[in-house]
Design a protein around this motif. Structure first.
Motif, PDB file in Angstrom:
ATOM      1  N   TRP A  56       0.843  -1.199   0.000  1.00 18.24           N
ATOM      2  CA  TRP A  56       0.000   0.000   0.000  1.00 18.24           C
ATOM      3  C   TRP A  56       0.876   1.245   0.000  1.00 18.24           C
ATOM      4  O   TRP A  56       0.618   2.207  -0.727  1.00 18.24           O
ATOM      5  N   GLY A  57       1.911   1.238   0.834  1.00 19.39           N
ATOM      6  CA  GLY A  57       2.825   2.376   0.837  1.00 19.39           C
ATOM      7  C   GLY A  57       3.690   2.417  -0.409  1.00 19.39           C
ATOM      8  O   GLY A  57       3.960   3.492  -0.960  1.00 19.39           O
ATOM      9  N   TYR A  58       4.102   1.243  -0.860  1.00 21.37           N
ATOM     10  CA  TYR A  58       5.008   1.129  -2.004  1.00 21.37           C
ATOM     11  C   TYR A  58       4.414   1.746  -3.265  1.00 21.37           C
ATOM     12  O   TYR A  58       5.137   2.299  -4.091  1.00 21.37           O
ATOM     13  N   CYS A  59       3.101   1.674  -3.410  1.00 12.74           N
ATOM     14  CA  CYS A  59       2.473   2.164  -4.640  1.00 12.74           C
ATOM     15  C   CYS A  59       2.297   3.680  -4.645  1.00 12.74           C
ATOM     16  O   CYS A  59       2.065   4.272  -5.702  1.00 12.74           O
ATOM     17  N   LEU A  60       2.406   4.340  -3.479  1.00 12.56           N
ATOM     18  CA  LEU A  60       2.070   5.758  -3.401  1.00 12.56           C
ATOM     19  C   LEU A  60       3.207   6.688  -3.810  1.00 12.56           C
ATOM     20  O   LEU A  60       2.961   7.847  -4.146  1.00 12.56           O
ATOM     21  N   THR A  61       4.442   6.221  -3.751  1.00 11.11           N
ATOM     22  CA  THR A  61       5.586   7.105  -4.022  1.00 11.11           C
ATOM     23  C   THR A  61       6.317   6.773  -5.312  1.00 11.11           C
ATOM     24  O   THR A  61       7.330   7.409  -5.628  1.00 11.11           O
ATOM     25  N   LEU A 115      18.529   9.583  -0.013  1.00 13.14           N
ATOM     26  CA  LEU A 115      17.575  10.092   0.981  1.00 13.14           C
ATOM     27  C   LEU A 115      16.638   8.996   1.470  1.00 13.14           C
ATOM     28  O   LEU A 115      16.401   8.844   2.679  1.00 13.14           O
ATOM     29  N   SER A 116      16.108   8.223   0.532  1.00  9.03           N
ATOM     30  CA  SER A 116      15.172   7.168   0.918  1.00  9.03           C
ATOM     31  C   SER A 116      15.877   6.069   1.707  1.00  9.03           C
ATOM     32  O   SER A 116      15.331   5.531   2.678  1.00  9.03           O
ATOM     33  N   ALA A 117      17.109   5.722   1.304  1.00 14.82           N
ATOM     34  CA  ALA A 117      17.849   4.663   1.998  1.00 14.82           C
ATOM     35  C   ALA A 117      18.141   5.048   3.445  1.00 14.82           C
ATOM     36  O   ALA A 117      18.061   4.211   4.352  1.00 14.82           O
ATOM     37  N   SER A 118      18.475   6.320   3.679  1.00 16.73           N
ATOM     38  CA  SER A 118      18.717   6.787   5.048  1.00 16.73           C
ATOM     39  C   SER A 118      17.482   6.575   5.910  1.00 16.73           C
ATOM     40  O   SER A 118      17.567   6.092   7.046  1.00 16.73           O
ATOM     41  N   ALA A 119      16.328   6.919   5.351  1.00 13.76           N
ATOM     42  CA  ALA A 119      15.082   6.826   6.118  1.00 13.76           C
ATOM     43  C   ALA A 119      14.691   5.388   6.397  1.00 13.76           C
ATOM     44  O   ALA A 119      14.333   5.032   7.524  1.00 13.76           O
ATOM     45  N   TRP A 120      14.764   4.491   5.368  1.00 10.96           N
ATOM     46  CA  TRP A 120      14.331   3.122   5.633  1.00 10.96           C
ATOM     47  C   TRP A 120      15.339   2.375   6.511  1.00 10.96           C
ATOM     48  O   TRP A 120      14.977   1.444   7.241  1.00 10.96           O
ATOM     49  N   GLY A 121      16.611   2.794   6.475  1.00 11.30           N
ATOM     50  CA  GLY A 121      17.601   2.190   7.365  1.00 11.30           C
ATOM     51  C   GLY A 121      17.281   2.473   8.826  1.00 11.30           C
ATOM     52  O   GLY A 121      17.301   1.569   9.675  1.00 11.30           O
ATOM     53  N   GLY A 175       7.160   0.739   2.808  1.00 15.69           N
ATOM     54  CA  GLY A 175       6.771   0.772   1.402  1.00 15.69           C
ATOM     55  C   GLY A 175       6.850   2.170   0.818  1.00 15.69           C
ATOM     56  O   GLY A 175       7.317   2.358  -0.317  1.00 15.69           O
ATOM     57  N   LEU A 176       6.404   3.166   1.581  1.00 13.79           N
ATOM     58  CA  LEU A 176       6.503   4.560   1.125  1.00 13.79           C
ATOM     59  C   LEU A 176       7.950   4.932   0.813  1.00 13.79           C
ATOM     60  O   LEU A 176       8.245   5.541  -0.219  1.00 13.79           O
ATOM     61  N   LEU A 177       8.859   4.565   1.700  1.00 13.98           N
ATOM     62  CA  LEU A 177      10.264   4.964   1.570  1.00 13.98           C
ATOM     63  C   LEU A 177      10.975   4.203   0.453  1.00 13.98           C
ATOM     64  O   LEU A 177      11.818   4.762  -0.245  1.00 13.98           O
ATOM     65  N   GLN A 178      10.638   2.930   0.279  1.00 17.55           N
ATOM     66  CA  GLN A 178      11.312   2.135  -0.750  1.00 17.55           C
ATOM     67  C   GLN A 178      10.675   2.289  -2.128  1.00 17.55           C
ATOM     68  O   GLN A 178      11.256   1.878  -3.124  1.00 17.55           O
ATOM     69  N   GLY A 179       9.484   2.890  -2.181  1.00 16.92           N
ATOM     70  CA  GLY A 179       8.789   3.024  -3.455  1.00 16.92           C
ATOM     71  C   GLY A 179       9.509   3.869  -4.482  1.00 16.92           C
ATOM     72  O   GLY A 179       9.296   3.715  -5.691  1.00 16.92           O
ATOM     73  N   VAL A 180      10.393   4.750  -4.027  1.00 22.95           N
ATOM     74  CA  VAL A 180      11.077   5.643  -4.966  1.00 22.95           C
ATOM     75  C   VAL A 180      12.315   4.995  -5.579  1.00 22.95           C
ATOM     76  O   VAL A 180      12.890   5.532  -6.529  1.00 22.95           O
ATOM     77  N   TYR A 181      12.752   3.838  -5.042  1.00 25.10           N
ATOM     78  CA  TYR A 181      14.073   3.324  -5.399  1.00 25.10           C
ATOM     79  C   TYR A 181      14.184   2.924  -6.862  1.00 25.10           C
ATOM     80  O   TYR A 181      15.052   3.445  -7.603  1.00 25.10           O
ATOM     81  N   PHE A 182      13.342   2.011  -7.327  1.00 23.68           N
ATOM     82  CA  PHE A 182      13.502   1.515  -8.693  1.00 23.68           C
ATOM     83  C   PHE A 182      13.135   2.540  -9.764  1.00 23.68           C
ATOM     84  O   PHE A 182      13.790   2.587 -10.813  1.00 23.68           O
ATOM     85  N   PRO A 183      12.115   3.396  -9.567  1.00 28.69           N
ATOM     86  CA  PRO A 183      11.931   4.486 -10.530  1.00 28.69           C
ATOM     87  C   PRO A 183      13.143   5.407 -10.601  1.00 28.69           C
ATOM     88  O   PRO A 183      13.526   5.858 -11.686  1.00 28.69           O
ATOM     89  N   SER A 184      13.759   5.683  -9.452  1.00 30.38           N
ATOM     90  CA  SER A 184      14.964   6.517  -9.437  1.00 30.38           C
ATOM     91  C   SER A 184      16.111   5.826 -10.161  1.00 30.38           C
ATOM     92  O   SER A 184      16.882   6.459 -10.890  1.00 30.38           O
ATOM     93  N   LEU A 185      16.208   4.516  -9.966  1.00 21.67           N
ATOM     94  CA  LEU A 185      17.252   3.749 -10.643  1.00 21.67           C
ATOM     95  C   LEU A 185      17.031   3.752 -12.153  1.00 21.67           C
ATOM     96  O   LEU A 185      17.978   3.925 -12.930  1.00 21.67           O
ATOM     97  N   ALA A 186      15.773   3.580 -12.578  1.00 22.06           N
ATOM     98  CA  ALA A 186      15.459   3.602 -14.013  1.00 22.06           C
ATOM     99  C   ALA A 186      15.793   4.963 -14.621  1.00 22.06           C
ATOM    100  O   ALA A 186      16.329   5.059 -15.724  1.00 22.06           O
ATOM    101  N   SER A 187      15.479   6.021 -13.887  1.00 22.37           N
ATOM    102  CA  SER A 187      15.786   7.370 -14.358  1.00 22.37           C
ATOM    103  C   SER A 187      17.287   7.574 -14.492  1.00 22.37           C
ATOM    104  O   SER A 187      17.782   8.091 -15.501  1.00 22.37           O
ATOM    105  N   LEU A 188      18.018   7.155 -13.481  1.00 23.32           N
ATOM    106  CA  LEU A 188      19.473   7.323 -13.471  1.00 23.32           C
ATOM    107  C   LEU A 188      20.130   6.567 -14.622  1.00 23.32           C
ATOM    108  O   LEU A 188      20.962   7.119 -15.358  1.00 23.32           O
ATOM    109  N   LEU A 189      19.741   5.308 -14.837  1.00 27.52           N
ATOM    110  CA  LEU A 189      20.359   4.503 -15.882  1.00 27.52           C
ATOM    111  C   LEU A 189      19.951   4.947 -17.278  1.00 27.52           C
ATOM    112  O   LEU A 189      20.745   4.879 -18.216  1.00 27.52           O
ATOM    113  N   SER A 190      18.709   5.429 -17.437  1.00 28.02           N
ATOM    114  CA  SER A 190      18.264   5.877 -18.763  1.00 28.02           C
ATOM    115  C   SER A 190      19.035   7.104 -19.214  1.00 28.02           C
ATOM    116  O   SER A 190      19.219   7.335 -20.410  1.00 28.02           O
ATOM    117  N   GLN A 191      19.498   7.908 -18.270  1.00 26.18           N
ATOM    118  CA  GLN A 191      20.238   9.125 -18.598  1.00 26.18           C
ATOM    119  C   GLN A 191      21.735   8.895 -18.723  1.00 26.18           C
ATOM    120  O   GLN A 191      22.440   9.673 -19.347  1.00 26.18           O
TER     121      GLN A 191
END
Length: 417
Positions: A52-57, A76-82, A110-126
């Protein structure tokens, strides 16, 4: 370049630690159920609340990453979920509403980890060229299997020796150490600063953007990759959440370090091989979309066959083989739909990946909870694996029929980003 290789390794480690934190509750599910007196439905609520949290961010995380840089969002997200992972067992001692607390904790995770893979996709695409994307993404993506392997092995031993709390401490502290090392050795002081006005511009999707959103979402290939992504994500989440319980209950004499380790150990070389094979075929002249679809047939289709076999066997050795094959072959998705998003729209890959993962998380909530309900009501695991195969089939068919690999985020009326 040496810098590129170092970043690839650090992102692989980051993905590994992401899954170490994510899988703490599935690994400890039986111990938590015993400790807090939960039934399968209550365990299903706790396990599914993450999604539920994972889908929101997902979407906002991908968009901000497209604007300010994926590496900043990741850290930023890794600091928070750690911190959250370390604090979870400590806070259970100050509340008596354990079901509510653990559900809320997983939702926040889920909220905190939801940004990880979209951020990774953005980083690698660029940062990564098309002919190298599959191998790079597959290499970084092996972190998910490696993380599950690490927490499955070390976590199972810690669980037996020191109790479920130690699994959370282990995962959380390693994440915080990774964040510290990345900030200290890979980013300059200037790169760590995010101006507030720049962040606010990233939060809003401007009407003046050069990306033709309306046109994008009218394209069949976009919807094909989104449907395929949400299907594969939800079925992966279902297996990730319930496989430890399946083995623990079906084969009570088996060792946790075996069934929590072997499938993910197999998945690491298969993920690397899928990326190498995909890039090799493209460099040999095969059409990109043909290669992407071939990878997806293996990742969604063949892996589902082994999932179905898993529900039919009564042998522990065969069950390990089938689970390993199913989980291992799912990694071919990294070279299929996961990089297809970057093929279609590199200018906004983070946001589009977030859209697909949002759907996957929502469907993951339903599938993870439904799996618990089916087990509780039927007393059989076969229906769970049938569910996995059915959902995978829908996504695979959509991608095979409508999938493409040509860019669709450019138009004569728009500038190419």
């Amino acid at each position: 370049r040496p810098e590129s290789r170092v970043w690839t390794v650090m992102l692989l480690v980051g993905t590994c630690l992401l899954y170490c934190a994510r899988v703490t509750v599935p690994i400890c599910a039986v111990a938590l159920s015993t400790h807090f007196d939960w039934d399968k439905k209550q365990s299903g609520i706790v396990l599914s609340s993450f999604f539920w949290g994972y889908c929101l961010t997902q979407i906002i995380g991908g968009h901000i990453s497209d604007q300010i840089g994926g590496e900043k969002v990741l850290l930023l997200s890794a600091s928070a979920w750690g911190f959250l992972t370390v604090l979870t067992p400590l806070l259970t001692h100050v509340t008596s509403a354990h079901l509510v607390f653990m559900t809320s904790s997983r939702f926040l995770m889920g909220l905190l980890q939801g940004v990880y893979f979209p951020s990774l996709a953005s980083l690698l695409s660029q940062k990564v060229r098309e002919s190298e994307r599959a191998f790079t993404y597959s290499t970084v993506g092996t972190g998910s299997q490696f993380g599950t392997l690490v927490i499955g092995g070390a976590g199972s031993l810690l669980l037996d020796w020191y109790g479920w709390e130690s699994v959370f401490y282990f995962s959380g502290l390693l994440t915080l150490l990774w964040v510290y090392c990345t900030c200290k050795y890979l980013l300059s002081e200037k790169e760590l600063i995010i101006p507030i006005d720049y962040l606010m511009r990233g939060l809003s999707i401007s009407k003046q953007t050069k990306v033709p959103w309306k046109q994008l979402f009218k394209k069949a290939p976009i919807w094909a990759v989104i449907i395929a992504q949400l299907s594969t994500a939800s079925t992966f989440f279902t297996l990730l959440s319930w496989l430890p319980t399946f083995f623990k209950e079906t084969y009570p004499e088996s060792k946790g370090w075996v069934f929590n380790v072997v499938p993910w150990l197999v998945a690491i070389p298969t993920s690397l091989f899928s990326g190498f094979l995909s890039d090799h075929l493209i460099n040999q002249g095969y059409k990109t979309i043909t290669v992407r679809k071939f990878m997806q047939v293996i990742g969604s289709g063949v892996s589902s066959i082994f999932a179905l076999c898993l529900g039919q066997t009564s042998s522990f050795c065969k069950a390990i083989v089938f689970a390993s094959a199913s989980v291992g072959l799912q990694t071919f998705n990294h070279s299929g739909i996961s990089v297809n998003v970057q093929d279609l729209a590199p200018s906004c890959a983070g946001l589009l990946f977030g859209v697909g993962n949002t759907g996957g998380a929502l469907l993951g909530v339903i599938c993870v909870y439904l799996a618990g309900y089916l087990i509780e009501t039927t007393g059989s695991w076969i229906s769970v694996f049938n569910l996995v195969a059915a959902v995978n089939s829908v996504g695979l068919c959509a991608f095979l029929v409508f999938g493409e690999a040509q860019r669709v985020d450019t138009d004569s009326a728009y500038m190419d980003l």
